[in-house]
Design an enzyme around this catalytic site. Structure first.
Site, mmCIF file in Angstrom:
data_model
loop_
_atom_site.group_PDB
_atom_site.id
_atom_site.type_symbol
_atom_site.label_atom_id
_atom_site.label_comp_id
_atom_site.label_asym_id
_atom_site.label_seq_id
_atom_site.Cartn_x
_atom_site.Cartn_y
_atom_site.Cartn_z
ATOM 1 N N ASP A 493 0.870 -1.160 0.000
ATOM 2 C CA ASP A 493 0.000 0.000 0.000
ATOM 3 C C ASP A 493 0.919 1.226 0.000
ATOM 4 O O ASP A 493 2.048 1.153 0.488
ATOM 5 C CB ASP A 493 -0.884 -0.006 1.248
ATOM 6 C CG ASP A 493 -1.749 1.235 1.331
ATOM 7 O OD1 ASP A 493 -2.402 1.565 0.343
ATOM 8 O OD2 ASP A 493 -1.737 1.880 2.399
ATOM 9 N N VAL A 562 -15.537 14.506 -0.832
ATOM 10 C CA VAL A 562 -16.519 14.866 0.194
ATOM 11 C C VAL A 562 -17.353 16.035 -0.309
ATOM 12 O O VAL A 562 -16.970 16.760 -1.241
ATOM 13 C CB VAL A 562 -15.812 15.252 1.517
ATOM 14 C CG1 VAL A 562 -15.118 14.063 2.129
ATOM 15 C CG2 VAL A 562 -14.804 16.375 1.288
ATOM 16 N N ILE A 571 -20.515 22.837 -1.634
ATOM 17 C CA ILE A 571 -19.062 22.683 -1.739
ATOM 18 C C ILE A 571 -18.742 21.222 -2.037
ATOM 19 O O ILE A 571 -19.259 20.310 -1.391
ATOM 20 C CB ILE A 571 -18.362 23.098 -0.431
ATOM 21 C CG1 ILE A 571 -18.831 24.477 0.034
ATOM 22 C CG2 ILE A 571 -16.851 23.094 -0.614
ATOM 23 C CD1 ILE A 571 -18.337 24.833 1.416
#
Length: 821
Positions: A493, A562, A571
């Site tokens: 990773d 997000v 936003i």
């Protein structure tokens, strides 16, 4: 109620079930096994109850079926301290006795550490029942790990070693003069046979009593072990001498008194040397235990009071003064200091700690005084987890052990057949004297020794796992050591593994507003996020003294972006796929900025305010100093190296190129990583996945070997097979090198154990006598037996000096022995 007396019931504690479909899946997995009659799963209690035929299926097989179905099984285990364990036959006897209990799913005995690791259902088999079957089998139950018996066990071990030493010295002090009398014909006041009988008998009984007692206990439990063979060997020597002395059947030519005493002395010497050597194999655990503090200074009723470490409670306020040892894990509530945490990180430079920081038990306070609140005590502390993990790994068996176990199963019956056959062939067919035939019989019974076979694997595992702990490499299961030789590819990773996992804002580009406004909006939406990129944005805003806008309605799309609202303003903040997926176009000037960040190896996140791109924030994560060295070390081991990440391909490629990785799997969501590992495994590759042990848990579980890195204080990660305490990618190579070294040592031990018996048993049987006149005197057979086990243990102890090449290449060499020093 069981309808068939041949069936049993088992209860499994299952994790990961969420609905009725999960219940049906687990039941179906159990019922698919041949031998499972009924299966019922309770979702509320998370328990699966199965009625099964123990002749067709085991509890361990049922547990594996549940795990294969995608769920977890909680196995409650206990480590039981044992006494009287001397050989591989003893191991099998105890394991068989424990497995006979209804409710025990697995039992593995380590001959080196004298421990039994038992997985069991506490509702169905209490520890008292285990104690009972162990003692009925003829061995000692010395308590379990975690009770107050550790000190008693150590005292008993030391007393046993002293006893063996004294018996050995007495045995040779008597047998050597007796041999001199026999060989030199020294004049005696009474006839030699009677003198030898009177002098040797009390010492022979003193030396042989423990062997006869253990042999009788084995026969009483219908078990053949080495004590039975040794009892036969020295018993025949002594009994023949007595019969010859008094001319009952035999003549006075049959005098083996000095042989009987010396054989008993050599057997005792072997056990003495073995006990001392075995004690050295557990040095790693002893060193870890010695790191623990014994007392703590606690504030109670407004005054400082010194209490034993066992009397601490969670929430206690503990004072640590300069030079003192932090007793348990906790959080500083007053004061500050520099703490030596080299036992954790390997870094020799003390770390500054102040209010709110975490402290770890057994680390050293080097300067100021501070007060902290205890958060983890007893078995939950960082060091206790490490000790428990190392002990558990030392108690497991790799697949290669099954060959030794299979050999031991037939070894003793085969030796008995060989010994009796050799006696009959020499006496009846080859017309040898009865004296010669008896000598052959005794020599075979004494020289044969499966103890070396029984010690070959566990001694190497015990020393190897302990050596790994010295370097901060915590191996949870010895099976992983064997897999280390078969690994073809290591997949890392990226974030927090090859990189430091501490991303910083590297650039801010704005469109239609200034940089401060971009960071204000970005910080406002990232306030509710736990992603590392969010922390970088918040830290940048804080450093610039920019106040985040207030946002509501926060929601996240895992690994992509997000969204939230600042009043009526929408936003969005995320990567290119996230933004484009919302139908928002990327202008050429924005695309140019994204490309610039990607070429620089930075992750670019796009800010959208009311449907228009307002800014691009470049966040870069620093590559760890040893990442490139780790890749080159693995490549030198003929292991291919790859990287997997949620970043876009260009950013990931820049990081990979910097450290020498040519295979990159990019833009992969956390939940998709395990599928990528499974895809690679389809090509019959053995895959190591290296991740942080939290977000990467599914991939760690899917891989053949899961290595959890960056574990912090929570070392008991369920999904990782190996935990790297220092969070250093170079330790991945070191772990695989250690595994290969241990497996090489196991094979060497097994070779010498088999070679010893293969070579010496025929010599003892007299195959060389017709041509060369060579045979074994029983005394020499006893010496060879004593040395065989010691040789195997000594070979394993060489691992204590082994340093993996990857460790030698570490750029910062101080503190390598961090968990030990």
């Amino acid at each position: 109620m069981q309808s068939n007396p041949s069936t049993k019931q088992a209860t499994l504690k299952v994790t990961g079930m969420h609905c009725a479909t999960c219940v049906a899946t687990v039941e179906k997995a159990l019922l698919a096994l041949d031998g499972v009659r009924e299966a019922a799963v309770n979702l509320n209690t998370e328990k699966a109850t199965a009625t099964f035929d123990p002749d067709l299926v085991t509890v361990q097989t049922m547990e594996e079926a549940v795990i294969s179905a995608g769920y977890g099984v909680i196995r409650q285990t206990v480590s039981i301290r044992l006494g009287g364990i001397h050989c591989a036959s003893c191991v099998q006897t105890v394991e068989k006795a424990l497995m006979s209990l209804d409710g025990v799913s697995s039992a593995q005995v380590n001959l080196t550490t004298n421990r039994a690791i038992v997985a069991y259902d506490p509702d169905r088999v209490p520890l008292a029942k285990m104690k009972s079957v162990i003692e009925q089998a003829g061995y000692q139950y010395l308590g379990f790990e975690g009770d107050a018996g550790e000190k008693q066990e150590e005292e008993m071990r030391e007393a046993d070693i002293r006893n063996l030493r004294n018996r050995t010295l007495i045995g040779f002090a008597v047998s050597l003069p007796l041999m001199a009398i026999m060989l030199l014909g020294i004049p005696l006041p009474i006839p030699m046979p009677y003198f030898m009988f009177l002098v040797s008998t009390p010492f022979f009984l003193y030396l042989a009593y423990p062997i006869f007692r253990a042999g009788w206990g084995a026969l009483r439990n219908r078990t053949l072990n080495m004590d039975v063979m040794y009892s036969m060997g020295i018993g025949v020597a002594y009994a023949s001498s007595v019969l010859g002395t008094f001319e009952i059947v035999l003549t006075q030519d049959f005098l083996f008194y000095e042989t009987a005493v010396m054989l008993a002395a050599f057997l005792t010497l072997g056990r003495f040397l073995e006990a001392r050597a075995k004690g050295r194999t557990t040095d790693a655990i002893k060193h870890l235990i010695e790191l623990q503090a014994k007392t703590a200074t606690v504030i109670r009723d407004g005054a400082e009071t010194e209490v034993a470490i066992e009397d601490l409670n969670i929430g206690d306020r503990i004072v640590v003064k300069p030079g003192g040892k932090v007793p348990v894990d906790g959080t500083i509530i007053a004061g500050e200091s520099f703490i030596d945490e080299s036992m954790i990180s390997g870094e020799p430079v003390p770390v500054h700690k102040t209010t709110g920081d975490t402290v770890i038990g057994s680390t050293i306070n080097t300067s100021g005084a501070f007060t902290f609140e205890a958060k983890k005590i007893g078995k939950d502390t960082y060091l206790a987890q490490i000790i428990r993990m190392v002990e558990s790994a030392q108690g497991t068996k790799p697949p290669i052990q099954k060959y030794a176990d299979r050999a031991v199963t037939w070894f003793i019956p085969a030796i008995l057949v060989i010994a009796i056959s050799a006696f009959l062939v020499w006496y009846l067919l080859l017309d040898a004297t009865l004296l010669f035939a008896l000598t052959v019989l005794i020599s075979i019974l004494v020289v044969a020794c499966p103890c070396a076979l029984g010690l070959a694997t566990p001694t190497a595992i015990t020393v190897g796992v302990g050596r790994g702990a010295d370097f901060g490499i915590l191996i949870k299961n010895s099976e992983i050591l064997e897999l280390s030789e078969k690994v073809t590819r290591v997949i890392f990773d990226k974030t927090g593994t090859l990189t430091k996992g501490e991303p910083k804002v590297a650039s801010v580009a704005s469109y239609g507003m200034n940089e401060e406004d971009v960071l204000s909006y970005a910080a406002g939406i990232e306030t509710y996020s736990e992603h590392p990129l969010a922390r970088a944005v918040l830290e940048e805003a804080e450093e610039r003294h920019i106040n985040p806008v207030e946002t509501t309605g926060f929601s996240a799309t895992g690994g992509r972006g997000v969204e939230a609202h600042a009043g009526k303003t929408e936003i969005l903040l995320g990567n290119r796929p996230f933004i484009e997926g919302r139908g928002i176009g990327i202008l050429a000037i924005v695309d140019e900025e994204l490309n610039r960040n990607e070429k620089a190896g930075a992750t670019a996140i796009i800010l959208v305010v009311d449907g228009a791109v307002a800014g691009v924030i470049g966040v870069a994560d620093t590559i760890k100093e040893t990442s490139g060295t780790a890749v080159s070390e693995l490549t030198a081991m003929n292991i291919r190296v790859g990287m997997i990440t949620g970043d876009n391909a260009r950013t990931a490629g820049a990081v990979a190129a910097a450290i020498g990785i040519d295979q990159v799997i990019a833009e992969v969501l956390p939940e998709q990583k395990s599928a990528e590992i499974a895809r690679l495994q389809e090509g019959e590759e053995k895959i190591v996945f290296v991740g942080d042990g939290i977000n990467d848990a599914p991939a760690l579980a899917q891989s053949d070997v899961g290595i959890a890195i960056g574990s912090g204080t929570d070392v008991a990660i369920e999904s990782g097979d190996i935990v790297l305490v220092k969070s250093d990618p170079l330790d991945v190579a070191a772990a695989l090198q250690l595994g290969r070294k241990v497996m090489g040592k196991i094979r060497m031990n097994l070779f010498w154990a088999f070679a010893y018996n293969t070579a010496l048993v025929p010599v003892a049987a007299g195959v060389l006598y017709p041509l060369y006149g060579i045979t074994f005197r029983p005394e020499f057979a006893g010496l060879a037996m004593a040395l065989s086990s010691v040789t195997v243990v000594s070979l394993s102890l060489l691992l204590k000096r082994y340093v993996p090449p990857a460790i030698r290449r570490r750029t910062s060499t101080p503190g390598e022995e961090s968990l030990r020093e």
